[in-house]
Enzyme design. Structure first.
Site, PDB file in Angstrom:
ATOM      1  N   ASP A   1       9.839  -6.201  -2.215  1.00 27.85           N
ATOM      2  CA  ASP A   1       9.372  -7.358  -1.451  1.00 27.85           C
ATOM      3  C   ASP A   1      10.522  -8.346  -1.314  1.00 27.85           C
ATOM      4  O   ASP A   1      11.211  -8.639  -2.297  1.00 27.85           O
ATOM      5  CB  ASP A   1       8.193  -8.035  -2.155  1.00 27.85           C
ATOM      6  CG  ASP A   1       7.624  -9.154  -1.295  1.00 27.85           C
ATOM      7  OD1 ASP A   1       7.133  -8.836  -0.202  1.00 27.85           O
ATOM      8  OD2 ASP A   1       7.713 -10.325  -1.694  1.00 27.85           O
TER       9      ASP A   1
ATOM     10  N   ASP B   1     -23.845  26.937 -25.453  1.00 22.86           N
ATOM     11  CA  ASP B   1     -23.658  27.495 -24.103  1.00 22.86           C
ATOM     12  C   ASP B   1     -24.439  28.802 -24.005  1.00 22.86           C
ATOM     13  O   ASP B   1     -25.013  29.281 -24.995  1.00 22.86           O
ATOM     14  CB  ASP B   1     -22.160  27.724 -23.807  1.00 22.86           C
ATOM     15  CG  ASP B   1     -21.840  27.585 -22.317  1.00 22.86           C
ATOM     16  OD1 ASP B   1     -22.425  28.337 -21.513  1.00 22.86           O
ATOM     17  OD2 ASP B   1     -21.015  26.725 -21.968  1.00 22.86           O
TER      18      ASP B   1
ATOM     19  N   GLY C   1     -27.527  29.736 -26.260  1.00 19.61           N
ATOM     20  CA  GLY C   1     -28.869  29.386 -25.795  1.00 19.61           C
ATOM     21  C   GLY C   1     -28.836  28.840 -24.378  1.00 19.61           C
ATOM     22  O   GLY C   1     -27.760  28.618 -23.812  1.00 19.61           O
TER      23      GLY C   1
ATOM     24  N   PHE D   1     -29.818  25.675 -22.241  1.00 18.06           N
ATOM     25  CA  PHE D   1     -30.211  24.278 -22.496  1.00 18.06           C
ATOM     26  C   PHE D   1     -31.403  23.825 -21.635  1.00 18.06           C
ATOM     27  O   PHE D   1     -31.933  22.744 -21.839  1.00 18.06           O
ATOM     28  CB  PHE D   1     -29.037  23.305 -22.403  1.00 18.06           C
ATOM     29  CG  PHE D   1     -28.199  23.321 -21.140  1.00 18.06           C
ATOM     30  CD1 PHE D   1     -28.760  23.332 -19.876  1.00 18.06           C
ATOM     31  CD2 PHE D   1     -26.805  23.255 -21.242  1.00 18.06           C
ATOM     32  CE1 PHE D   1     -27.981  23.311 -18.739  1.00 18.06           C
ATOM     33  CE2 PHE D   1     -26.008  23.232 -20.097  1.00 18.06           C
ATOM     34  CZ  PHE D   1     -26.603  23.266 -18.843  1.00 18.06           C
TER      35      PHE D   1
ATOM     36  N   ARG E   1     -18.740  17.804 -17.234  1.00 15.11           N
ATOM     37  CA  ARG E   1     -18.730  18.575 -15.984  1.00 15.11           C
ATOM     38  C   ARG E   1     -19.887  19.579 -15.929  1.00 15.11           C
ATOM     39  O   ARG E   1     -19.729  20.731 -15.542  1.00 15.11           O
ATOM     40  CB  ARG E   1     -17.382  19.293 -15.811  1.00 15.11           C
ATOM     41  CG  ARG E   1     -16.233  18.310 -15.729  1.00 15.11           C
ATOM     42  CD  ARG E   1     -14.946  18.921 -15.272  1.00 15.11           C
ATOM     43  NE  ARG E   1     -14.523  20.001 -16.122  1.00 15.11           N
ATOM     44  CZ  ARG E   1     -14.177  21.197 -15.667  1.00 15.11           C
ATOM     45  NH1 ARG E   1     -14.229  21.454 -14.385  1.00 15.11           N
ATOM     46  NH2 ARG E   1     -13.773  22.126 -16.494  1.00 15.11           N
TER      47      ARG E   1
HETATM   48  C1  LIG Z   1     -18.429  23.631 -15.234  1.00 16.95           C
HETATM   49  S1  LIG Z   1     -18.590  24.326 -16.799  1.00 16.95           S
HETATM   50  C2  LIG Z   1     -18.015  23.011 -17.831  1.00 16.95           C
HETATM   51  C3  LIG Z   1     -17.474  23.490 -19.121  1.00 16.95           C
HETATM   52  C4  LIG Z   1     -16.992  22.407 -20.068  1.00 16.95           C
HETATM   53  N1  LIG Z   1     -18.035  21.488 -20.430  1.00 16.95           N
HETATM   54  C5  LIG Z   1     -15.813  21.672 -19.516  1.00 16.95           C
HETATM   55  O1  LIG Z   1     -15.844  20.460 -19.348  1.00 16.95           O
HETATM   56  O2  LIG Z   1     -14.795  22.326 -19.239  1.00 16.95           O
HETATM   57  C6  LIG Z   1     -20.347  24.349 -17.099  1.00 16.95           C
HETATM   58  C7  LIG Z   1     -20.733  25.035 -18.391  1.00 16.95           C
HETATM   59  O3  LIG Z   1     -22.153  24.912 -18.550  1.00 16.95           O
HETATM   60  C8  LIG Z   1     -22.656  26.152 -18.996  1.00 16.95           C
HETATM   61  N2  LIG Z   1     -24.081  26.295 -18.621  1.00 16.95           N
HETATM   62  C9  LIG Z   1     -24.573  26.353 -17.368  1.00 16.95           C
HETATM   63  N3  LIG Z   1     -25.916  26.487 -17.414  1.00 16.95           N
HETATM   64  C10 LIG Z   1     -26.249  26.500 -18.710  1.00 16.95           C
HETATM   65  C11 LIG Z   1     -27.503  26.609 -19.392  1.00 16.95           C
HETATM   66  N4  LIG Z   1     -28.642  26.738 -18.701  1.00 16.95           N
HETATM   67  N5  LIG Z   1     -27.509  26.579 -20.735  1.00 16.95           N
HETATM   68  C12 LIG Z   1     -26.342  26.457 -21.420  1.00 16.95           C
HETATM   69  N6  LIG Z   1     -25.140  26.345 -20.830  1.00 16.95           N
HETATM   70  C13 LIG Z   1     -25.097  26.379 -19.492  1.00 16.95           C
HETATM   71  C14 LIG Z   1     -21.774  27.165 -18.290  1.00 16.95           C
HETATM   72  O4  LIG Z   1     -21.819  28.437 -18.935  1.00 16.95           O
HETATM   73  C15 LIG Z   1     -20.408  26.505 -18.392  1.00 16.95           C
HETATM   74  O5  LIG Z   1     -19.744  26.854 -19.578  1.00 16.95           O
END
Ligand SMILES: C[S@@+](CC[C@H](N)C(=O)[O-])C[C@H]1O[C@@H](n2cnc3c(N)ncnc32)[C@H](O)[C@@H]1O
Length: 587
Positions: free
Chosen positions: A88, A451, A476, A478, A493
């Site tokens: 500037d 997961d 499992g 979620f 994510r």
């Molecule tokens: C986009 S990845 C994100 C992974 C991690 N949290 C990260 O930040 O890098 C989404 C994760 O959620 C898991 N996931 C998706 N549906 C799921 C469910 N119904 N029960 C458990 N895990 C699940 C996927 O297997 C995957 O590992």
């Protein structure tokens, strides 16, 4: 060929000039610097009364201009500069700061106040190096001859004074008004090149060959002596205006604006750059250049078993993208080698092998409003040679998530004070990359990664060298099963991939498991409230998964419905992910 070896050190770095001034561009180009021009949107409206000396005002404006561009580029241009240069220029006379005249009367007021007087030209320069800033300034004294009314008005009517600090330009007609100049002439033209090179030398060579100190920034005065100036972390130059800064989007003489055209070309060619990066990563070119730097194209072609012609083109493209100079640049060393601590190799392969095919069907995706995943799968099944087993596909996905999480995890784990949480559960925690970073950042914490069974059974592929016993894994779903008990639930994510219905099921299940005082840490790309950005989030939405990108306020409302209040938002400052993390406490 450049005279200044420091300038050549910047080859391969993304250098950005945050100014539309053609003079500054010319000075820097003549010095051999390769840079992009991204004019700053910072409005020059700082309160001059707040600054003790005029140069402080120029320095602060230069700094704010550079910072605005440095902050905007990762979002709007989808790339992060290595260096942003802001400048500037102001003119001062009788303790008054003269900037650009607003009209002819204003130009007359300025030029007549300079008539027959010596005045100072200050250019503040800011060099923003990622998150560090360096500033300096330099002053040049300029004396005007006595100017007659006729001369003043003839000059004003030439149109030259507008857009220039102090209302004149020394390198053209305005040169006729000047009796003498003491100090750096280029500083007066718009950019103190000599001082700039010295400062780069300090930054890149830590050399003492120039008469400039590292901490105490030196300013060159009109007597030619360097005087130490304590200007924490910034480079400012005081020099004379020759700026002519225009808005970055206007057109002149009905010609298209050059910067606009460059931006459009960048967007049009963006996919080519991405694919060049993906292909070089696929062939492990960056591992090769790391292990055997300086290989020529023929040797690289031999090693990667590809054609010499194709390899040559690929390597040249990588050089132009700042990724290699036939040996890796710092950027490639940090992120593209497969064994680098912050390697994005896995994520880049995920982009190439999973996201790229999806995006090649973007027209259909937009037309139909659904993910093209099934179409891509059917297409791959038809081309027998590219069929992958579901195991391979899962591993590839996990490798992509793993590398991305390793780059982003530290910022997510440390965005808040989490010391009161002793147990955490990372829902959808995939390979555990995030969980290991949490236990590293919070030694008193243990983390359960939850997961899907198909993911958990392959976690062994990603175990860190010193796997922490405080990280455990539970398989499992979620959406269906009870969640492990924890003080803190982490969702990194995960939510952007879920429909509203699934999102509510998951939040309800977390709320059922959580006791009062538990936390929920959410890490996503949060959209701006007006959904105007960031581009990374909006481009991610184009894969049209069943979920959607949301703003922080939208997430706040969703979470409140499930009893999570007191939301704190943080920008992690993580350039590759740009996630914002927020922490919610149950009512
Ligand atoms: C986009 S990845 C994100 C992974 C991690 N949290 C990260 O930040 O890098 C989404 C994760 O959620 C898991 N996931 C998706 N549906 C799921 C469910 N119904 N029960 C458990 N895990 C699940 C996927 O297997 C995957 O590992």
């Amino acid at each position: 060929m450049v005279l200044n070896p420091v300038i050549s050190k910047l080859a391969g770095k993304l250098v950005v000039l945050a100014s539309a001034s053609p003079r500054r561009q010319e000075i820097l180009r003549n010095a051999g610097l390769r840079f992009e021009v991204v004019p700053s949107w910072f409005k020059e409206t700082l309160d001059k009364g707040l600054f003790k000396a005029p140069y402080e005002y120029a320095v602060e404006t230069a700094k704010q201009k550079a910072l605005e561009v440095a902050r905007r580029m990762p979002f709007k241009h989808l790339k992060t500069p290595d260096i942003v240069i802001g400048a500037d220029t102001i003119v001062t006379v009788n303790s008054m700061i003269l900037e650009k005249p607003v009209d002819k009367q204003d130009a007359y007021r300025m030029l007549s106040s300079l008539s027959g007087k010596e005045h100072s030209v200050f250019t503040g320069v800011a060099i923003v190096l990622c998150h560090e800033k360096d500033t300096f300034y330099e002053e040049t004294k300029v004396k005007f001859a006595d100017l007659s009314e006729d001369m003043l008005w003839e000059y004003i009517n030439s149109g030259e004074p507008m857009d220039k600090a102090g209302g004149y330009g020394i390198q053209a007609l305005g040169g006729m008004l000047v009796e003498y100049v003491h100090g750096d002439f280029l500083n007066v033209v718009g950019f103190p090149l000599n001082h700039f090179c010295k400062q780069l030398d300090i930054i890149y060579n830590h050399s003492s060959s120039f008469a400039v100190e590292k901490k105490g920034i030196m300013s060159k005065h009109n007597d030619g002596e360097f005087k130490s100036q304590n200007c924490e972390n910034v480079i400012i130059q005081l020099n004379r205006q020759q700026e002519g800064e225009q808005s970055g989007t206007g057109t002149r003489d009905s010609k298209p604006n050059k910067q606009d055209l460059e931006r459009i070309c960048e967007l049009m060619d963006g996919f080519k750059a991405s694919k060049a990066l993906f292909t070089a990563s696929r062939f492990c070119v960056f591992d090769l250049l790391h292990n055997k730097p300086g290989l020529d194209a023929a040797r690289v072609a031999e090693e990667i078993k590809a054609s010499v012609k194709g390899t040559e083109c690929l390597l040249e493209a990588c050089v132009s993208l700042g990724l290699s100079l036939f040996e890796n640049t710092d950027l490639a060393t940090s992120f593209l080698r497969s064994d680098a601590p912050f390697s994005l190799h896995g994520y880049i392969r995920h982009c190439n092998e999973t996201l790229w095919p999806l995006f090649s069907h973007l027209e259909s995706a937009v037309h139909e409003g659904v993910s093209q995943h099934e179409k891509v799968k059917r297409h791959k099944e038809r081309c027998q040679d590219s069929v992958c087993s579901s195991q391979e596909l899962k591993l590839r996905f996990m490798s992509g998530m793993h590398s991305f999480a390793k780059v982003t995890a530290a910022a997510v784990a440390t965005a808040f004070d989490l010391s009161r949480f002793k147990t955490a559960c990372d829902l959808g925690g995939c390979t555990g990359a995030m969980a290991y970073e949490f236990t590293k950042a919070h030694p008193g914490m243990s983390v359960t990664v939850f997961d899907l069974p198909a993911v958990i059974e392959m976690r062994e592929h990603f175990l860190p060298a010193n796997s922490d016993k405080k990280v455990s894994f539970v398989a499992g779903d979620f959406l269906k099963e009870d969640l492990p008990k924890a003080d803190l639930y982490i969702l990194a994510r995960v939510l952007h991939d879920l429909t509203d219905e699934k999102l509510h099921i998951l939040l309800r299940k977390i709320a059922e498991s959580a006791s009062p005082g538990c936390g929920l840490l959410l890490s996503e790309i949060f959209l701006d409230d007006d959904r105007g950005g960031p581009s990374r989030g909006l481009l991610q939405a184009l894969s049209l998964s069943e979920g959607k990108q949301r703003s922080a306020s939208e997430y706040r409302l969703l979470l409140e419905r499930h009893g999570f209040i007191t939301a704190h938002f943080r920008h992690t400052g993580n350039l590759l992910d740009q996630t914002l993390s927020s922490y919610y406490k149950r009512r």
